[in-house]
Design a protein around this motif. Structure first.
Motif, PDB file in Angstrom:
ATOM      1  N   GLN A  86       0.854  -1.185   0.000  1.00 37.74           N
ATOM      2  CA  GLN A  86       0.000   0.000   0.000  1.00 37.74           C
ATOM      3  C   GLN A  86       0.895   1.243   0.000  1.00 37.74           C
ATOM      4  OE1 GLN A  86      -3.318  -0.120  -0.310  1.00 37.74           O
ATOM      5  NE2 GLN A  86      -3.227  -2.371  -0.336  1.00 37.74           N
ATOM      6  N   PRO A  87       0.409   2.352  -0.562  1.00 38.00           N
ATOM      7  CA  PRO A  87       1.262   3.542  -0.667  1.00 38.00           C
ATOM      8  C   PRO A  87       1.246   4.409   0.581  1.00 38.00           C
ATOM      9  CG  PRO A  87      -0.848   3.964  -1.719  1.00 38.00           C
ATOM     10  CD  PRO A  87      -0.886   2.522  -1.245  1.00 38.00           C
ATOM     11  N   HIS A  88       2.360   5.081   0.814  1.00 31.29           N
ATOM     12  CA  HIS A  88       2.384   6.219   1.730  1.00 31.29           C
ATOM     13  C   HIS A  88       2.234   7.453   0.829  1.00 31.29           C
ATOM     14  CE1 HIS A  88       3.251   3.679   5.080  1.00 31.29           C
ATOM     15  NE2 HIS A  88       4.404   3.271   4.590  1.00 31.29           N
ATOM     16  N   THR A  89       0.989   7.792   0.568  1.00 30.11           N
ATOM     17  CA  THR A  89       0.650   8.723  -0.505  1.00 30.11           C
ATOM     18  C   THR A  89       1.342  10.076  -0.378  1.00 30.11           C
ATOM     19  OG1 THR A  89      -1.490   7.623  -0.703  1.00 30.11           O
ATOM     20  CG2 THR A  89      -1.271   9.793  -1.728  1.00 30.11           C
ATOM     21  N   GLU A  90       1.385  10.627   0.822  1.00 30.10           N
ATOM     22  CA  GLU A  90       1.996  11.950   0.985  1.00 30.10           C
ATOM     23  C   GLU A  90       3.477  11.931   0.629  1.00 30.10           C
ATOM     24  OE1 GLU A  90       1.185  13.470   4.848  1.00 30.10           O
ATOM     25  OE2 GLU A  90      -0.980  13.617   4.520  1.00 30.10           O
ATOM     26  N   ASN A  91       4.152  10.849   0.938  1.00 28.68           N
ATOM     27  CA  ASN A  91       5.569  10.758   0.592  1.00 28.68           C
ATOM     28  C   ASN A  91       5.766  10.627  -0.910  1.00 28.68           C
ATOM     29  OD1 ASN A  91       6.178  10.977   3.266  1.00 28.68           O
ATOM     30  ND2 ASN A  91       6.760   8.842   3.564  1.00 28.68           N
ATOM     31  N   LEU A  92       4.893   9.883  -1.567  1.00 27.67           N
ATOM     32  CA  LEU A  92       4.991   9.757  -3.021  1.00 27.67           C
ATOM     33  C   LEU A  92       4.750  11.100  -3.696  1.00 27.67           C
ATOM     34  CD1 LEU A  92       3.168   6.353  -3.679  1.00 27.67           C
ATOM     35  CD2 LEU A  92       5.615   6.797  -3.354  1.00 27.67           C
ATOM     36  N   GLU A  93       3.783  11.849  -3.206  1.00 26.51           N
ATOM     37  CA  GLU A  93       3.515  13.169  -3.783  1.00 26.51           C
ATOM     38  C   GLU A  93       4.688  14.111  -3.544  1.00 26.51           C
ATOM     39  OE1 GLU A  93       1.064  14.027  -5.818  1.00 26.51           O
ATOM     40  OE2 GLU A  93       0.575  11.887  -5.710  1.00 26.51           O
ATOM     41  N   MET A  94       5.326  13.999  -2.393  1.00 27.88           N
ATOM     42  CA  MET A  94       6.489  14.829  -2.110  1.00 27.88           C
ATOM     43  C   MET A  94       7.616  14.518  -3.086  1.00 27.88           C
ATOM     44  SD  MET A  94       8.626  15.192   1.444  1.00 27.88           S
ATOM     45  CE  MET A  94       9.061  13.461   1.375  1.00 27.88           C
ATOM     46  N   LEU A  95       7.815  13.232  -3.399  1.00 23.21           N
ATOM     47  CA  LEU A  95       8.857  12.871  -4.352  1.00 23.21           C
ATOM     48  C   LEU A  95       8.545  13.383  -5.753  1.00 23.21           C
ATOM     49  CD1 LEU A  95      10.088  11.173  -2.074  1.00 23.21           C
ATOM     50  CD2 LEU A  95      10.558   9.415  -3.791  1.00 23.21           C
ATOM     51  N   ARG A  96       7.273  13.437  -6.089  1.00 20.06           N
ATOM     52  CA  ARG A  96       6.900  14.020  -7.386  1.00 20.06           C
ATOM     53  C   ARG A  96       7.345  15.475  -7.450  1.00 20.06           C
ATOM     54  NH1 ARG A  96       3.531  11.179 -10.715  1.00 20.06           N
ATOM     55  NH2 ARG A  96       2.501   9.353  -9.813  1.00 20.06           N
ATOM     56  N   VAL A  97       7.139  16.191  -6.364  1.00 15.89           N
ATOM     57  CA  VAL A  97       7.553  17.600  -6.303  1.00 15.89           C
ATOM     58  C   VAL A  97       9.070  17.706  -6.415  1.00 15.89           C
ATOM     59  CG1 VAL A  97       7.639  19.646  -4.844  1.00 15.89           C
ATOM     60  CG2 VAL A  97       5.525  18.308  -4.994  1.00 15.89           C
ATOM     61  N   LEU A  98       9.777  16.845  -5.702  1.00  7.64           N
ATOM     62  CA  LEU A  98      11.236  16.853  -5.764  1.00  7.64           C
ATOM     63  C   LEU A  98      11.728  16.559  -7.183  1.00  7.64           C
ATOM     64  CD1 LEU A  98      12.214  15.007  -2.467  1.00  7.64           C
ATOM     65  CD2 LEU A  98      12.866  17.335  -3.091  1.00  7.64           C
ATOM     66  N   ALA A  99      11.086  15.608  -7.839  1.00  6.29           N
ATOM     67  CA  ALA A  99      11.487  15.256  -9.202  1.00  6.29           C
ATOM     68  C   ALA A  99      11.256  16.430 -10.148  1.00  6.29           C
ATOM     69  CB  ALA A  99      10.718  14.026  -9.671  1.00  6.29           C
ATOM     70  N   GLN A 100      10.122  17.108  -9.987  1.00  7.07           N
ATOM     71  CA  GLN A 100       9.796  18.238 -10.855  1.00  7.07           C
ATOM     72  C   GLN A 100      10.745  19.409 -10.656  1.00  7.07           C
ATOM     73  OE1 GLN A 100       5.694  18.919  -9.875  1.00  7.07           O
ATOM     74  NE2 GLN A 100       4.980  17.079 -10.964  1.00  7.07           N
ATOM     75  N   HIS A 188       9.276   6.372  11.215  1.00  7.73           N
ATOM     76  CA  HIS A 188       7.930   6.213  10.665  1.00  7.73           C
ATOM     77  C   HIS A 188       7.860   6.982   9.352  1.00  7.73           C
ATOM     78  CE1 HIS A 188       3.528   6.689  10.299  1.00  7.73           C
ATOM     79  NE2 HIS A 188       3.473   5.569  11.017  1.00  7.73           N
ATOM     80  N   PRO A 189       7.070   6.505   8.379  1.00  6.20           N
ATOM     81  CA  PRO A 189       6.980   7.208   7.091  1.00  6.20           C
ATOM     82  C   PRO A 189       6.643   8.692   7.210  1.00  6.20           C
ATOM     83  CG  PRO A 189       5.942   5.069   6.924  1.00  6.20           C
ATOM     84  CD  PRO A 189       6.289   5.255   8.360  1.00  6.20           C
ATOM     85  N   THR A 190       5.862   9.054   8.212  1.00  9.42           N
ATOM     86  CA  THR A 190       5.496  10.464   8.369  1.00  9.42           C
ATOM     87  C   THR A 190       6.685  11.341   8.746  1.00  9.42           C
ATOM     88  OG1 THR A 190       4.850  10.040  10.672  1.00  9.42           O
ATOM     89  CG2 THR A 190       3.106   9.959   8.996  1.00  9.42           C
ATOM     90  N   THR A 195      12.805  14.788   7.989  1.00 12.77           N
ATOM     91  CA  THR A 195      14.131  14.190   7.855  1.00 12.77           C
ATOM     92  C   THR A 195      14.885  14.809   6.681  1.00 12.77           C
ATOM     93  OG1 THR A 195      13.401  12.097   8.836  1.00 12.77           O
ATOM     94  CG2 THR A 195      15.378  12.026   7.468  1.00 12.77           C
ATOM     95  N   LEU A 196      14.194  14.992   5.571  1.00 18.62           N
ATOM     96  CA  LEU A 196      14.839  15.578   4.391  1.00 18.62           C
ATOM     97  C   LEU A 196      15.185  17.043   4.649  1.00 18.62           C
ATOM     98  CD1 LEU A 196      12.704  14.039   1.499  1.00 18.62           C
ATOM     99  CD2 LEU A 196      14.973  13.349   2.275  1.00 18.62           C
ATOM    100  N   ARG A 197      14.276  17.761   5.285  1.00 16.38           N
ATOM    101  CA  ARG A 197      14.556  19.177   5.599  1.00 16.38           C
ATOM    102  C   ARG A 197      15.773  19.303   6.512  1.00 16.38           C
ATOM    103  NH1 ARG A 197       8.756  19.250   6.263  1.00 16.38           N
ATOM    104  NH2 ARG A 197       7.766  20.279   4.469  1.00 16.38           N
ATOM    105  N   ASN A 198      15.836  18.429   7.500  1.00 18.00           N
ATOM    106  CA  ASN A 198      16.964  18.471   8.427  1.00 18.00           C
ATOM    107  C   ASN A 198      18.293  18.215   7.707  1.00 18.00           C
ATOM    108  OD1 ASN A 198      15.177  18.908  10.511  1.00 18.00           O
ATOM    109  ND2 ASN A 198      15.220  16.789  11.255  1.00 18.00           N
ATOM    110  N   ALA A 199      18.229  17.470   6.609  1.00 20.30           N
ATOM    111  CA  ALA A 199      19.428  17.161   5.839  1.00 20.30           C
ATOM    112  C   ALA A 199      19.763  18.255   4.827  1.00 20.30           C
ATOM    113  CB  ALA A 199      19.271  15.821   5.127  1.00 20.30           C
ATOM    114  N   GLY A 200      18.916  19.274   4.741  1.00 16.45           N
ATOM    115  CA  GLY A 200      19.177  20.361   3.812  1.00 16.45           C
ATOM    116  C   GLY A 200      18.575  20.191   2.445  1.00 16.45           C
ATOM    117  N   VAL A 201      17.641  19.257   2.299  1.00 18.22           N
ATOM    118  CA  VAL A 201      16.974  19.046   1.014  1.00 18.22           C
ATOM    119  C   VAL A 201      15.894  20.103   0.830  1.00 18.22           C
ATOM    120  CG1 VAL A 201      15.556  17.449  -0.339  1.00 18.22           C
ATOM    121  CG2 VAL A 201      17.469  16.585   1.044  1.00 18.22           C
ATOM    122  N   ASN A 202      15.862  20.737  -0.313  1.00 12.12           N
ATOM    123  CA  ASN A 202      14.905  21.796  -0.613  1.00 12.12           C
ATOM    124  C   ASN A 202      13.757  21.282  -1.460  1.00 12.12           C
ATOM    125  OD1 ASN A 202      16.486  23.910   0.636  1.00 12.12           O
ATOM    126  ND2 ASN A 202      17.877  23.731  -1.108  1.00 12.12           N
TER     127      ASN A 202
END
Length: 203
Positions: A86-100, A188-190, A195-202
């Motif tokens: 099953q998907p963790h939908t919010e995380n998948l949508e976040m990756l779409r934004v990162l990819a774009q 946890h997936p949430t 976690t990404l922000r803390n690592a400096g990912v924009n």
């Protein structure tokens, strides 16, 4: 850690639920009414071959589940295995934004059998925003073996210091760090966005 160019993600427990973990295997035993301990012992015997691509789904089932007569079919069992994803939908949508954004190379480093890996990529359209899939079934080696991380760095022509790997298992995070990658643990997936922000990912 603002020099990151590449983001590597585990899949099960981060982007999707786990594909075929002990919870799913226990649920299968309860659903289909067989002895969990006996089947689990055979699973442990063949799990590495299954997840490293040496055993097909059919071969795995024949050796682990259908080594004795059953009241259910292989097709029914396969369908059950697939429903565990099953998907963790919010995380998948976040990756779409990162990819774009085009700022990062997005890839996976995950342990998964071939049939389930292909099913999960297609069903949840992971290929639409993830560029590369460094899965154990493709590379023939599993986390936390440092070799999988070394191969990924060689293939992508990246330095470990510019890569961030995210996983929900501490032993995999520690292995990535020992191989020179930046790595972060998500309990946890949430936890993934922070976690990404803390690592400096924009994003």
């Amino acid at each position: 850690m603002n020099n990151i160019t590449t983001l590597f993600f585990d899949v099960g427990g981060v982007l999707l639920t786990n594909g075929w973990d002990h919870i799913s295997r226990e649920a299968a035993a309860l659903t289909f009414g067989y002895d969990y301990e006996a089947v689990e012992a055979r699973h442990q015997q063949y799990a590495e071959g299954f997840e490293c691509g040496r055993l097909s789904l059919e071969e795995y089932q024949e050796k682990v589940v259908f080594s004795e007569p059953r009241s259910f079919t292989e097709e029914e069992y396969t369908d059950f295995m697939k429903t565990q994803s099953q998907p963790h939908t919010e995380n998948l949508e976040m990756l779409r934004v990162l990819a774009q954004s085009g700022r990062y190379l997005l890839a996976t480093i995950n342990n998964e059998s071939l049939a389930l890996n292909e099913y999960r990529i297609k069903t949840f359209q992971l290929h639409e925003f993830i560029s590369l899939f460094f899965s154990s079934c493709y590379l023939g080696v599993m986390k936390p073996d440092c070799e999988i991380f070394q191969r990924v760095l060689r293939i992508t022509r990246r330095e470990g210091a510019e890569c961030l790997f995210v996983d929900d298992r501490p032993e995999n995070v520690e292995a990535a760090q020992s191989c020179g990658l930046q790595a972060a643990f998500v309990h946890h997936p949430t936890d993934l966005p922070q976690t990404l922000r803390n690592a400096g990912v924009n994003f």
